[in-house]
Design a protein around this motif. Structure first.
Motif, PDB file in Angstrom:
ATOM      1  N   LEU A  96       0.881  -1.157   0.000  1.00 60.48           N
ATOM      2  CA  LEU A  96       0.000   0.000   0.000  1.00 60.48           C
ATOM      3  C   LEU A  96       0.925   1.214   0.000  1.00 60.48           C
ATOM      4  O   LEU A  96       1.757   1.363   0.896  1.00 60.48           O
ATOM      5  N   VAL A  97       0.814   2.055  -1.017  1.00 57.86           N
ATOM      6  CA  VAL A  97       1.719   3.194  -1.140  1.00 57.86           C
ATOM      7  C   VAL A  97       0.938   4.491  -1.015  1.00 57.86           C
ATOM      8  O   VAL A  97      -0.024   4.714  -1.757  1.00 57.86           O
ATOM      9  N   CYS A  98       1.333   5.328  -0.094  1.00 58.10           N
ATOM     10  CA  CYS A  98       0.650   6.613   0.062  1.00 58.10           C
ATOM     11  C   CYS A  98       1.184   7.590  -0.985  1.00 58.10           C
ATOM     12  O   CYS A  98       2.386   7.851  -1.040  1.00 58.10           O
ATOM     13  N   VAL A  99       0.267   8.118  -1.805  1.00 53.27           N
ATOM     14  CA  VAL A  99       0.705   8.995  -2.897  1.00 53.27           C
ATOM     15  C   VAL A  99       1.071  10.387  -2.382  1.00 53.27           C
ATOM     16  O   VAL A  99       1.643  11.183  -3.106  1.00 53.27           O
ATOM     17  N   LYS A 134       4.626   6.955   2.296  1.00 56.43           N
ATOM     18  CA  LYS A 134       4.707   5.815   3.213  1.00 56.43           C
ATOM     19  C   LYS A 134       4.307   4.513   2.500  1.00 56.43           C
ATOM     20  O   LYS A 134       3.424   4.511   1.648  1.00 56.43           O
ATOM     21  N   GLU A 148       3.077   0.601   3.257  1.00 56.78           N
ATOM     22  CA  GLU A 148       2.686  -0.450   4.204  1.00 56.78           C
ATOM     23  C   GLU A 148       2.609  -1.757   3.435  1.00 56.78           C
ATOM     24  O   GLU A 148       2.356  -1.768   2.239  1.00 56.78           O
ATOM     25  N   LEU A 184      -1.230  -0.831  -4.178  1.00 56.75           N
ATOM     26  CA  LEU A 184      -2.460  -0.075  -3.996  1.00 56.75           C
ATOM     27  C   LEU A 184      -2.041   1.348  -3.663  1.00 56.75           C
ATOM     28  O   LEU A 184      -1.355   1.580  -2.662  1.00 56.75           O
ATOM     29  N   TYR A 185      -2.406   2.279  -4.519  1.00 58.25           N
ATOM     30  CA  TYR A 185      -2.026   3.674  -4.311  1.00 58.25           C
ATOM     31  C   TYR A 185      -3.191   4.466  -3.735  1.00 58.25           C
ATOM     32  O   TYR A 185      -4.322   4.330  -4.198  1.00 58.25           O
ATOM     33  N   GLY A 186      -2.908   5.270  -2.757  1.00 60.27           N
ATOM     34  CA  GLY A 186      -3.978   6.079  -2.181  1.00 60.27           C
ATOM     35  C   GLY A 186      -3.447   6.954  -1.078  1.00 60.27           C
ATOM     36  O   GLY A 186      -2.251   7.223  -1.021  1.00 60.27           O
ATOM     37  N   LEU A 187      -4.353   7.410  -0.226  1.00 59.37           N
ATOM     38  CA  LEU A 187      -3.959   8.272   0.889  1.00 59.37           C
ATOM     39  C   LEU A 187      -3.964   7.448   2.161  1.00 59.37           C
ATOM     40  O   LEU A 187      -4.959   6.790   2.479  1.00 59.37           O
ATOM     41  N   CYS A 188      -2.873   7.487   2.892  1.00 58.02           N
ATOM     42  CA  CYS A 188      -2.826   6.753   4.145  1.00 58.02           C
ATOM     43  C   CYS A 188      -3.643   7.499   5.194  1.00 58.02           C
ATOM     44  O   CYS A 188      -4.058   8.640   4.975  1.00 58.02           O
ATOM     45  N   LYS A 189      -3.841   6.833   6.307  1.00 54.85           N
ATOM     46  CA  LYS A 189      -4.628   7.390   7.404  1.00 54.85           C
ATOM     47  C   LYS A 189      -4.260   8.854   7.689  1.00 54.85           C
ATOM     48  O   LYS A 189      -5.108   9.723   7.777  1.00 54.85           O
ATOM     49  N   GLN A 212      -5.237  11.653   4.943  1.00 57.42           N
ATOM     50  CA  GLN A 212      -6.614  11.898   4.531  1.00 57.42           C
ATOM     51  C   GLN A 212      -7.156  13.104   5.271  1.00 57.42           C
ATOM     52  O   GLN A 212      -6.830  13.303   6.435  1.00 57.42           O
TER      53      GLN A 212
END
Lengths: 145, 145
Positions: free
Chosen positions: B90-93, B97, B99, B128-133, B136
């Motif tokens: 899981l990659v924070c864009v 970070k 995970e 999976l690219y997105g915003l981590c906790k 957000q």
DNA sequence: ATAGGTGCAAATATTTTGCACCACC
DNA sequence: GGTGGTGCAAAATATTTGCACCTAT
């Protein structure tokens, strides 16, 4: 078939390079292309379009959602038409062939995992690298060792 | 802890740069590093190791199976210790970070898909690219629009 | 001793950008 | 006619390589 109005709809002027590049993705038998691939196809048709323009147009199309950009293990960015339906990729490490697939169960579990980690997923990509049917040593044939 | 014999086992001389770089991956709190990241850490410790050597060593370690190379969407290659256990990312864009996670059901379905397509899988990677906790927009807070 | 490893600088590869000119609306 | 688009060359970024020197075995 791509039309000038498709480009105007996304706020881009309908210029010859843009129409041609979009058309390439729609008609080429190769769905996945690098900037160089596109550039070479244009050169082959004697079109006087610069590589810089290809990069610019590909990036604009990606931002407009017309194309999707991938980073396979080659180090170069690869683009494909965004046909709405998400899918993942099987990439042959020998001949470079790309096959696509979609698995609802995998998608479901990806969402669950993201939720568990508190991630708000924006996109995801999955690449399976290996040898495609045609690149595997045939059964029963001897290896060269 | 990495030992000289670990390197000799894979056919590489146990030199200071190699031992140090391997040690960095084992002790750094950042599991995923680019060549530049590694180089900067070495510089910070006043070690006189060239960037070219970092690239050479990372590539050798990857070939030896000590490290795994990833191509996230940044365009730079990212390396991490190969700890035997396969996992996905899981990659924070926003903050970068990374995970990790593992899902047996997904792995199973990947294998089934590869088989259906006649592919002999050598490796696979899922991002999976997105915003981590932390990146957000907090619930209940106003957005800036 | 010597095969292999290293730092440095230069080369390569990929992508981006500055700028003067050109084309769509 | 003006804003945005284009080609070209140069810059920026990421990585690899040639070479003379150095070091682990």
């Amino acid at each position: 078939m791509s039309k000038a109005s498709d480009l105007k709809d996304i706020g881009l002027k309908a210029t010859a390079p843009r129409l041609k590049i979009l058309n390439l993705f729609e008609t080429s038998d190769q769905r996945h292309m690098t900037a160089e691939d596109v550039y070479r196809l244009l050169i082959a048709e004697d079109l006087d379009i610069g590589l810089a323009t290809v990069y610019r147009v590909l990036t604009q199309f990606e931002q407009a959602g017309l194309l999707v950009r991938h980073h396979f293990e080659s180090g170069k960015a690869v683009f494909e038409l965004n046909q709405g339906s998400h899918h993942d990729h099987l990439v042959c490490v020998k001949c470079g062939k790309v096959e696509e697939f979609f698995d609802a169960e995998i998608e479901k579990r990806q969402d669950a995992i993201a939720k568990k980690h508190g991630f708000a997923i924006e996109s995801h990509s999955m690449y399976l690298y290996g040898l495609c049917k045609d690149c595997q040593p045939a059964k029963g044939s001897k290896s060269s060792f």
